[in-house]
Design a protein around this motif. Structure first.
Motif, mmCIF file in Angstrom:
data_model
loop_
_atom_site.group_PDB
_atom_site.id
_atom_site.type_symbol
_atom_site.label_atom_id
_atom_site.label_comp_id
_atom_site.label_asym_id
_atom_site.label_seq_id
_atom_site.Cartn_x
_atom_site.Cartn_y
_atom_site.Cartn_z
ATOM 1 N N LEU A 47 0.833 -1.195 0.000
ATOM 2 C CA LEU A 47 0.000 0.000 0.000
ATOM 3 C C LEU A 47 0.873 1.254 0.000
ATOM 4 O O LEU A 47 0.589 2.233 -0.710
ATOM 5 N N ALA A 48 1.952 1.231 0.780
ATOM 6 C CA ALA A 48 2.870 2.372 0.810
ATOM 7 C C ALA A 48 3.521 2.579 -0.557
ATOM 8 O O ALA A 48 3.686 3.725 -1.010
ATOM 9 N N LEU A 49 3.887 1.489 -1.225
ATOM 10 C CA LEU A 49 4.466 1.597 -2.561
ATOM 11 C C LEU A 49 3.454 2.203 -3.531
ATOM 12 O O LEU A 49 3.808 3.064 -4.353
ATOM 13 N N ARG A 50 2.220 1.764 -3.455
ATOM 14 C CA ARG A 50 1.195 2.327 -4.332
ATOM 15 C C ARG A 50 1.069 3.832 -4.158
ATOM 16 O O ARG A 50 1.051 4.585 -5.130
ATOM 17 N N HIS A 51 1.001 4.291 -2.906
ATOM 18 C CA HIS A 51 0.880 5.725 -2.656
ATOM 19 C C HIS A 51 2.091 6.480 -3.202
ATOM 20 O O HIS A 51 1.953 7.570 -3.772
ATOM 21 N N ARG A 52 3.275 5.907 -3.034
ATOM 22 C CA ARG A 52 4.487 6.550 -3.531
ATOM 23 C C ARG A 52 4.451 6.686 -5.052
ATOM 24 O O ARG A 52 4.765 7.751 -5.612
ATOM 25 N N LEU A 53 4.081 5.605 -5.733
ATOM 26 C CA LEU A 53 4.041 5.650 -7.194
ATOM 27 C C LEU A 53 2.941 6.573 -7.699
ATOM 28 O O LEU A 53 3.136 7.273 -8.705
ATOM 29 N N GLU A 54 1.801 6.603 -7.025
ATOM 30 C CA GLU A 54 0.736 7.514 -7.438
ATOM 31 C C GLU A 54 1.204 8.962 -7.368
ATOM 32 O O GLU A 54 0.869 9.771 -8.248
ATOM 33 N N GLN A 55 1.975 9.289 -6.358
ATOM 34 C CA GLN A 55 2.528 10.637 -6.260
ATOM 35 C C GLN A 55 3.470 10.923 -7.431
ATOM 36 O O GLN A 55 3.429 12.006 -8.032
ATOM 37 N N GLU A 56 4.322 9.944 -7.753
ATOM 38 C CA GLU A 56 5.271 10.146 -8.842
ATOM 39 C C GLU A 56 4.557 10.234 -10.188
ATOM 40 O O GLU A 56 4.918 11.062 -11.035
ATOM 41 N N PHE A 57 3.563 9.391 -10.397
ATOM 42 C CA PHE A 57 2.810 9.458 -11.654
ATOM 43 C C PHE A 57 2.103 10.800 -11.793
ATOM 44 O O PHE A 57 2.046 11.370 -12.890
#
Length: 383
Positions: free
Chosen positions: A137-147
């Motif tokens: 879940l933390a990885l998803r949030h991180r990637l969503e920010q980068e995208f």
């Protein structure tokens, strides 16, 4: 801190960990009514069957998480929030990380597993394991920010088994939802994906990955992290000063396999190296007839089982019978693993891959079956 005393004359059953098996015991607590039951719960139960769909945002945390406290309260089981730190098997005392000491007559360990990861490097790529599940879940949030900022990170997934394949596919699905197109590379030390799977299934899967522009590289042994990437060796170049090679990455997800949590080394119980707590066919620890272990933290003496949740679910029924038998003085029964287990991969984009022995099928029907089985399991424990 002295151990907490049980009620006079009543055996105390201590359940450590809130995994599949202990949820089953709580739901069928009436079979164990001769004992005072206490669950030591480290937090919410995250259903591993939907772990990677959490990564793609197809499922929310609420859809894959259960509250063991609520379930236990509904069935009259006492709950203590905490984590096991040490065990005195001979004295029948379990010690938690906060210093509390709990005595027990019977003990069941359902401690789960974790993902081994090499140490991060600073500066270096983001390093993520597939367990514990909140890391996804933390990885998803991180990637969503980068995208959202227009970035296209280079994503490397380490591991060619079911978890690695699912993670790669779900990361592509997450990127698609955000209109992003990052590089996704799946690497494995083996020479094929899904070792032991039918050839036809592997061919179908490779075509799926190619359509999604997920590159696969074989024969790479990832050894660590470096600035802006990972280091690796190959079988043909595994020794010498020039053996280490470098691969660019902004985020690295380690999905090579699961190992028992580190606490199993501190419990004073028999171990099978790299596999977990040794257990007999009755799920008892050798030499300790009142201590049972089950699921990913346990390793059967005469069977080496893959870490699939179906085995833990099937073991739970035997565990319940044997704990009840231990309380009543009746003979215990043996757990006999099934020869073939159904495994269904969620590949995102409405596609699944089901494998059972030499049989397989891929497509929407496979994912529909997985969805049905997941819902049926979760429905048992939602109140």
């Amino acid at each position: 801190m002295p151990p907490t005393p049980p009620r006079v004359g009543q055996p105390r059953l201590l359940l450590v960990g809130a995994g599949h098996a202990h949820l089953h015991l709580i739901r069928h607590h009436h079979r164990l009514e001769a004992a005072e039951i206490t669950l030591v719960d480290p937090g919410s139960f995250w259903y591993s069957g939907r772990a990677t769909s959490l990564l793609s945002a197809r499922h929310s945390p609420a859809e894959i998480r259960l509250d063991p406290v609520r379930l236990a309260s509904r069935f009259g089981v006492k709950v203590l929030r905490g984590r096991l730190a040490h065990l005195d098997p001979a004295a029948g005392i379990a010690r938690l990380e906060d210093g509390r000491a709990l005595d027990f007559s019977l003990l069941s360990l359902n401690l789960g597993s974790c993902s081994p990861c090499p140490e991060p490097c600073t500066p270096g790529p983001g390093v993520w394991g597939v367990k514990p599940l909140p890391r996804l879940l933390a990885l998803r949030h991180r990637l969503e920010q980068e995208f959202s900022r227009g970035r296209t990170p280079r994503l490397v997934i380490v591991g060619g088994g079911p978890s690695g394949v699912e993670v790669a596919c779900q990361l592509r699905e997450l990127a698609r939802r955000h209109g992003a197109h990052p590089e996704i590379l799946l690497v494995t030390r083996g020479q094929q994906l899904l070792e032991g799977a039918p050839r036809g299934a592997i061919g179908w899967l490779m075509r799926q990955l190619a359509r999604r522009e997920i590159e696969v590289r074989f024969g790479l042994e990832v050894t660590g992290h470096a600035a802006n990437g990972v280091t690796f060796t190959t079988e043909s170049n595994a020794w010498g000063e020039d053996s280490l090679q470098w691969l660019a990455a902004d985020h690295v997800v380690h999905a090579e396999g699961l190992v028992p949590p580190a606490v199993v080394e501190r419990l004073g119980l028999p171990l099978i190296p790299h596999r977990g707590l040794a257990v007999e066919a009755t799920l008892q620890c050798p030499g300790y007839p009142d201590i049972f272990a089950i699921g990913d933290c346990a390793a059967m003496l005469h069977h080496e089982l893959p870490r699939l949740r179906i085995y833990g679910i099937r073991q739970a029924r035997v565990l319940l019978d044997n704990l009840a038998a231990r309380l009543s003085g009746d003979p215990l029964i043996a757990y006999v693993p099934q020869r073939r287990a159904l495994a269904i991969l969620d590949l995102g984009a409405g596609q699944g891959l089901a494998i059972r022995g030499h049989h397989w099928w891929g497509g929407r029907l496979a994912l529909a079956l997985k969805t049905h089985l997941d819902r049926r399991f979760l429905r048992q424990y939602r109140l």
